[in-house]
Design a protein around this motif. Structure first.
Motif: not given
Length: 69
Positions: A32-37
């Motif tokens: 996962v990364d920043v912006g993942t919901r």
């Protein structure tokens, strides 16, 4: 028959959130990364206030699902 009946109104409703920060171990383990919901429980995590913004710190094992589009 024995058991407990829980009305629909009493069931925990999941919440959708967007990741705004993440540690490197979590990024590698869950891809996962920043912006993942993500989808998580109503009572998951710890709420904190940073620079007048309410944020929720959760462990990834508290997440129900990663939402991919």
């Amino acid at each position: 028959a024995k058991g407990i009946i829980i009305p629909d109104a009493a069931k925990e409703k999941p919440t959708i959130g967007v990741i705004v920060a993440i540690n490197d171990t979590t990024r590698e383990d869950f891809n996962v990364d920043v912006g993942t919901r993500i989808l998580f429980g109503k009572y998951a995590g710890t709420e904190v206030v940073i620079e007048k913004e309410k944020l929720l710190i959760i462990e990834m094992d508290e997440a129900f699902a990663i939402i991919r589009e």
